[in-house]
Write an enzyme that holds these catalytic residues in place. Structure first.
Site, short mmCIF file in Angstrom:
data_model
loop_
_atom_site.label_atom_id
_atom_site.label_comp_id
_atom_site.label_asym_id
_atom_site.label_seq_id
_atom_site.Cartn_x
_atom_site.Cartn_y
_atom_site.Cartn_z
N CYS A 219 -5.91 14.70 5.70
CA CYS A 219 -5.22 13.62 6.44
C CYS A 219 -3.88 14.06 7.02
O CYS A 219 -3.27 13.32 7.79
CB CYS A 219 -5.03 12.40 5.54
SG CYS A 219 -6.61 11.69 5.05
N HIS B 103 0.82 8.30 8.21
CA HIS B 103 -0.63 8.35 8.05
C HIS B 103 -1.07 7.02 7.44
O HIS B 103 -0.50 6.56 6.45
CB HIS B 103 -1.02 9.51 7.14
CG HIS B 103 -2.41 9.39 6.61
ND1 HIS B 103 -3.49 9.17 7.43
CD2 HIS B 103 -2.89 9.43 5.34
CE1 HIS B 103 -4.58 9.08 6.69
NE2 HIS B 103 -4.25 9.23 5.42
N ASN C 280 -8.52 3.74 7.02
CA ASN C 280 -7.95 5.09 6.95
C ASN C 280 -8.89 6.01 7.73
O ASN C 280 -10.03 6.21 7.33
CB ASN C 280 -7.85 5.51 5.48
CG ASN C 280 -7.30 6.92 5.30
OD1 ASN C 280 -7.32 7.72 6.23
ND2 ASN C 280 -6.83 7.22 4.09
O1 UT7 Z 1 -5.91 9.53 3.09
C1 UT7 Z 1 -5.60 10.32 1.96
C2 UT7 Z 1 -4.71 9.58 1.10
N1 UT7 Z 1 -5.39 8.46 0.48
C3 UT7 Z 1 -4.69 7.55 -0.09
O2 UT7 Z 1 -3.49 7.62 -0.02
C4 UT7 Z 1 -5.38 6.46 -0.89
C5 UT7 Z 1 -4.60 6.31 -2.17
N2 UT7 Z 1 -5.08 5.34 -3.11
C6 UT7 Z 1 -5.23 4.02 -2.84
O3 UT7 Z 1 -5.04 3.57 -1.72
C7 UT7 Z 1 -5.57 3.10 -3.97
O4 UT7 Z 1 -5.42 3.78 -5.19
C8 UT7 Z 1 -6.99 2.51 -3.88
C9 UT7 Z 1 -7.07 1.53 -2.72
C10 UT7 Z 1 -8.00 3.62 -3.71
C11 UT7 Z 1 -7.30 1.74 -5.15
O5 UT7 Z 1 -6.33 0.75 -5.38
P1 UT7 Z 1 -5.66 0.60 -6.83
O6 UT7 Z 1 -4.76 -0.55 -6.78
O7 UT7 Z 1 -5.08 1.93 -7.17
O8 UT7 Z 1 -6.90 0.23 -7.71
P2 UT7 Z 1 -7.53 1.03 -8.94
O9 UT7 Z 1 -8.20 2.27 -8.48
O10 UT7 Z 1 -6.53 1.13 -10.03
O11 UT7 Z 1 -8.61 0.01 -9.37
C12 UT7 Z 1 -8.24 -1.26 -9.92
C13 UT7 Z 1 -9.52 -2.01 -10.22
C14 UT7 Z 1 -10.51 -1.18 -11.05
O12 UT7 Z 1 -11.13 -2.03 -11.96
P3 UT7 Z 1 -10.64 -2.05 -13.49
O13 UT7 Z 1 -10.77 -0.64 -13.99
O14 UT7 Z 1 -9.23 -2.53 -13.46
O15 UT7 Z 1 -11.59 -3.01 -14.12
C15 UT7 Z 1 -11.50 -0.71 -10.01
O16 UT7 Z 1 -12.77 -0.47 -10.58
O17 UT7 Z 1 -10.19 -2.34 -9.02
C16 UT7 Z 1 -11.54 -1.89 -9.09
N3 UT7 Z 1 -11.97 -1.54 -7.74
C17 UT7 Z 1 -12.46 -2.45 -6.88
N4 UT7 Z 1 -12.66 -3.77 -7.02
C18 UT7 Z 1 -13.18 -4.44 -5.97
C19 UT7 Z 1 -11.96 -0.33 -7.11
N5 UT7 Z 1 -12.43 -0.44 -5.87
C20 UT7 Z 1 -12.75 -1.75 -5.71
C21 UT7 Z 1 -13.28 -2.48 -4.65
N6 UT7 Z 1 -13.47 -3.81 -4.80
N7 UT7 Z 1 -13.59 -1.93 -3.46
#
Ligand code: UT7
Length: 341
Positions: free
Chosen positions: A121, A263, A293
């Site tokens: 990215c 980005h 993204n």
């Molecule tokens: O382009 C390269 C750079 N990329 C980035 O910078 C992306 C960086 N990361 C992010 O943007 C975020 O970490 C994400 C959007 C990927 C995830 O958001 P988060 O607030 O960090 O959520 P998480 O991974 O901690 O997940 C929280 C909860 C989990 O459930 P539990 O373990 O709390 O029960 C996930 O399983 O949300 C769940 N979850 C979802 N729920 C509904 C993960 N994806 C989804 C989804 N819909 N699509």
């Protein structure tokens, strides 16, 4: 006798003179994803800021997107010519050869230098630095740089964490030889990497390390994988540190930045970077609500969208910053050109 021009104002530089973008027509809304994945519009919007994304059709490859964006950038530059064509991408048409020569040929630029930039990215910012180096070294006078990615080709459609974030698209700029003092001049640059975190963003199989995915992890290894939480923290830290470094190099204060163009990873990440830099969030250019993204395409797509909406005025000061797999990061400065691009 007039003294020869010397000093910073007359140093050679690359100057932005063309801008274009293209996204595949197919729009996939959060509701459509929620109809087949365990997710919902509220989660996606609140955690990422994304409302919809464009996805390529089967058979539509990164070069197809890149050609459209490249053509529109060349049209906006007012000339079909470029001595070099760079394509920043993580999703090339094939492992071999690079995608850029094909893009060059399809744009009528056979004979131009053409190669791909692989910095995930951060690819567009690395590409900008490479284009500037080609121009300031006298190797090229005019460079077409395309950031293009077809993440739908590598993201597992069943992987709700990544399927909701990534979209397909291409953005392109044309840079010409000029001088540092003029509107449109790009630079300086701050670039960096940390390969000790290689596994944070990865497609494990298909290269020389793990040639083919097999066994119980075959599905995971052949698709894009990201450790979201850790990447989130790294993204905020690396983009804000790099942004500060490039501002110091360029002698700009944060208060002098009219627009932060990061980005487009995640709206929360973009706002955190603005907060860390103590820059009002309203100065942060965002486009991910409509496209998600889009990897190496995200900065030029955001630039093109904001330019179309009349957000930038001639002479405005832009701070570009990016972060991606590798890990890689990079930032640059740009004054908006006088002539419309
Ligand atoms: O382009 C390269 C750079 N990329 C980035 O910078 C992306 C960086 N990361 C992010 O943007 C975020 O970490 C994400 C959007 C990927 C995830 O958001 P988060 O607030 O960090 O959520 P998480 O991974 O901690 O997940 C929280 C909860 C989990 O459930 P539990 O373990 O709390 O029960 C996930 O399983 O949300 C769940 N979850 C979802 N729920 C509904 C993960 N994806 C989804 C989804 N819909 N699509």
């Amino acid at each position: 006798m007039t003294a020869p021009l010397t000093g910073v104002a007359s140093a050679p530089a690359a100057v932005l003179c063309g801008l274009g973008s293209w996204v595949p027509p197919r729009v996939v809304t959060n509701e459509e994803l929620a109809s087949r994945l365990d997710t919902d519009d509220r989660w996606i919007r609140s955690r990422t800021g994304i409302g919809s994304r464009h996805l390529a059709e089967q058979g539509q490859a990164t070069s197809d997107l890149a050609v459209e964006a490249g053509r529109s950038a060349l049209r906006s530059a007012g000339s079909p010519h470029a001595d070099a064509v760079l394509v920043a991408t993580t999703t090339p048409d094939r492992l071999c050869p690079a995608t850029a020569p094909l893009v060059a040929a399809r744009l009528g630029l056979c004979g131009a230098a053409a190669f791909d930039i692989a910095a995930v990215c951060t690819g567009f910012v690395y590409g900008l630095a490479t284009a500037c180096a080609l121009i300031t070294s006298g190797t090229a006078r005019r460079v077409l740089l395309v950031g293009a990615d077809t993440y739908s080709a590598v993201v597992d459609p069943e992987d709700r964490a990544n399927a909701v974030i990534f979209g397909d698209g291409a953005g392109a700029v044309v840079l010409r030889a000029g001088h540092t003092g003029e509107p449109g001049a790009v630079g300086p640059f701050d670039l960096g990497s940390d390969g000790t975190h290689e596994e944070m963003i990865m497609i494990a199989a298909g290269g020389s390390r793990l040639r083919t995915a097999s066994g119980e992890h075959a599905r995971r290894d052949s698709h894009f994988a990201m450790r979201g939480k850790e990447v989130y923290r790294q993204a905020v830290r690396r983009m804000s540190d790099s942004a500060r470094a490039v501002l110091a190099q360029g002698g700009w204060t944060v208060g002098e930045v009219d627009h932060l163009v990061p980005h487009q990873a995640n709206l929360r990440i973009l706002h955190s970077v603005a907060d860390v830099l103590e820059l009002p969030r309203e100065r942060c250019v965002t486009h991910l609500e409509k496209v998600g993204n889009t990897g190496a395409a995200s900065i030029p797509l955001a630039l093109a969208d904001a330019a179309r909406r009349g957000v930038f005025r001639p002479g405005d000061r832009l701070l570009l910053t990016a972060f991606g797999g590798g890990l890689t990061w990079g930032s640059s400065l740009l004054t908006w050109p006088d002539a419309p691009v």
